[in-house]
Design a protein around this motif. Structure first.
Motif, PDB file in Angstrom:
ATOM      1  N   LEU A   1      12.498  74.975  31.325  1.00 16.02           N
ATOM      2  CA  LEU A   1      11.304  75.796  31.505  1.00 16.02           C
ATOM      3  C   LEU A   1      10.261  75.070  32.356  1.00 16.02           C
ATOM      4  N   GLY A   2      10.098  73.789  32.121  1.00 17.71           N
ATOM      5  CA  GLY A   2       9.172  73.000  32.937  1.00 17.71           C
ATOM      6  C   GLY A   2       9.599  72.953  34.392  1.00 17.71           C
ATOM      7  N   LEU A   3      10.890  72.849  34.636  1.00 21.57           N
ATOM      8  CA  LEU A   3      11.375  72.834  36.009  1.00 21.57           C
ATOM      9  C   LEU A   3      11.114  74.173  36.696  1.00 21.57           C
ATOM     10  N   VAL A   4      11.323  75.272  35.999  1.00 22.10           N
ATOM     11  CA  VAL A   4      11.056  76.594  36.587  1.00 22.10           C
ATOM     12  C   VAL A   4       9.563  76.751  36.864  1.00 22.10           C
ATOM     13  N   GLN A   5       8.727  76.276  35.966  1.00 25.48           N
ATOM     14  CA  GLN A   5       7.285  76.349  36.210  1.00 25.48           C
ATOM     15  C   GLN A   5       6.913  75.500  37.427  1.00 25.48           C
ATOM     16  N   HIS A   6       7.529  74.327  37.570  1.00 25.23           N
ATOM     17  CA  HIS A   6       7.323  73.491  38.756  1.00 25.23           C
ATOM     18  C   HIS A   6       7.717  74.260  40.021  1.00 25.23           C
ATOM     19  N   LEU A   7       8.853  74.947  39.990  1.00 27.87           N
ATOM     20  CA  LEU A   7       9.268  75.732  41.151  1.00 27.87           C
ATOM     21  C   LEU A   7       8.264  76.842  41.466  1.00 27.87           C
ATOM     22  N   ALA A   8       7.732  77.472  40.437  1.00 26.10           N
ATOM     23  CA  ALA A   8       6.758  78.544  40.650  1.00 26.10           C
ATOM     24  C   ALA A   8       5.467  78.008  41.266  1.00 26.10           C
ATOM     25  N   LEU A   9       4.928  76.938  40.682  1.00 27.05           N
ATOM     26  CA  LEU A   9       3.604  76.464  41.067  1.00 27.05           C
ATOM     27  C   LEU A   9       3.623  75.452  42.208  1.00 27.05           C
ATOM     28  N   ASP A  10       4.461  74.431  42.104  1.00 20.69           N
ATOM     29  CA  ASP A  10       4.473  73.351  43.090  1.00 20.69           C
ATOM     30  C   ASP A  10       5.323  73.659  44.319  1.00 20.69           C
ATOM     31  N   VAL A  11       6.158  74.658  44.224  1.00 24.85           N
ATOM     32  CA  VAL A  11       7.023  74.971  45.353  1.00 24.85           C
ATOM     33  C   VAL A  11       6.621  76.314  45.961  1.00 24.85           C
TER      34      VAL A  11
ATOM     35  N   ARG B   1      -7.853  76.046  45.856  1.00 28.46           N
ATOM     36  CA  ARG B   1      -8.805  75.613  44.822  1.00 28.46           C
ATOM     37  C   ARG B   1      -8.143  75.534  43.445  1.00 28.46           C
ATOM     38  N   GLY B   2      -7.168  76.385  43.179  1.00 26.77           N
ATOM     39  CA  GLY B   2      -6.540  76.438  41.862  1.00 26.77           C
ATOM     40  C   GLY B   2      -5.372  75.484  41.678  1.00 26.77           C
ATOM     41  N   LEU B   3      -5.068  74.667  42.679  1.00 26.70           N
ATOM     42  CA  LEU B   3      -3.930  73.755  42.565  1.00 26.70           C
ATOM     43  C   LEU B   3      -4.187  72.698  41.497  1.00 26.70           C
TER      44      LEU B   3
END
Length: 169
Positions: A48-58, A75-77
């Motif tokens: 789940l953390g990896l998918v969230q990383h893909l959503a937000l950081d990628v 601004r929201g990063l």
């Protein structure tokens, strides 16, 4: 070709990226919510953390912030480490849905950006001088990163319940 019609090259690259995105979601299909949060490697990350990383950081970071230069997104990063942390009260379906939403928002940026368009913003504080320069460069980078993480998810799934996406005989 209109500004809202991607070139055949971008359409081809997007097709490859979509395949990797489907792989990310497909390898997790049917995995119990508690298993999605279970770390299987010493580093402690979970699916789940990896998918969230893909959503937000990628997806969000590279397309909405870097390619489009969306000021609200910039601004929201958050820091990269924060994106990997999923609060216990956040439902697994919410994280998976957010990934789907971010891919749709990214696709909207891709559809309206020429392949050779210069990037609208570059995070000098994170990466120094730019090493990516156009939408094409970002698409190739995101394809590579998504494919790499899809492979991580393949391994995690096999460690969690034995399921393998590709059955080797």
């Amino acid at each position: 070709m209109s500004e809202t019609t991607p070139s055949s090259e971008i359409t081809d690259l997007l097709r490859v990226l979509d395949g990797q995105r489907r792989h990310v979601l497909g390898i997790l299909d049917g995995l119990a919510p508690e298993a999605l949060r279970q770390p299987v490697l010493p580093s402690g990350w979970h699916c789940l953390g990896l998918v969230q990383h893909l959503a937000l950081d990628v997806e969000r970071f590279w397309f909405r912030a870097v390619v489009a230069g969306d000021k609200d997104t910039i601004r929201g990063l958050t820091s990269g480490a924060e994106a990997w942390q999923v609060s216990p009260e956040v439902q697994a379906t919410d994280v998976l849905d957010r990934y789907r939403q971010e891919t749709e928002l990214a696709d909207a940026v891709i559809a309206t950006t020429p392949a050779d368009a210069p990037l609208a913003w570059w995070p000098h504080d994170l990466f120094g001088e730019p090493h990516l320069h156009t939408l094409r460069d970002v698409l190739l980078h995101v394809i590579t990163e998504t494919a790499c993480h899809a492979g991580h998810l393949d391994v995690a799934r096999e460690l969690l319940d034995g399921r393998r996406r590709l059955v080797l005989t």
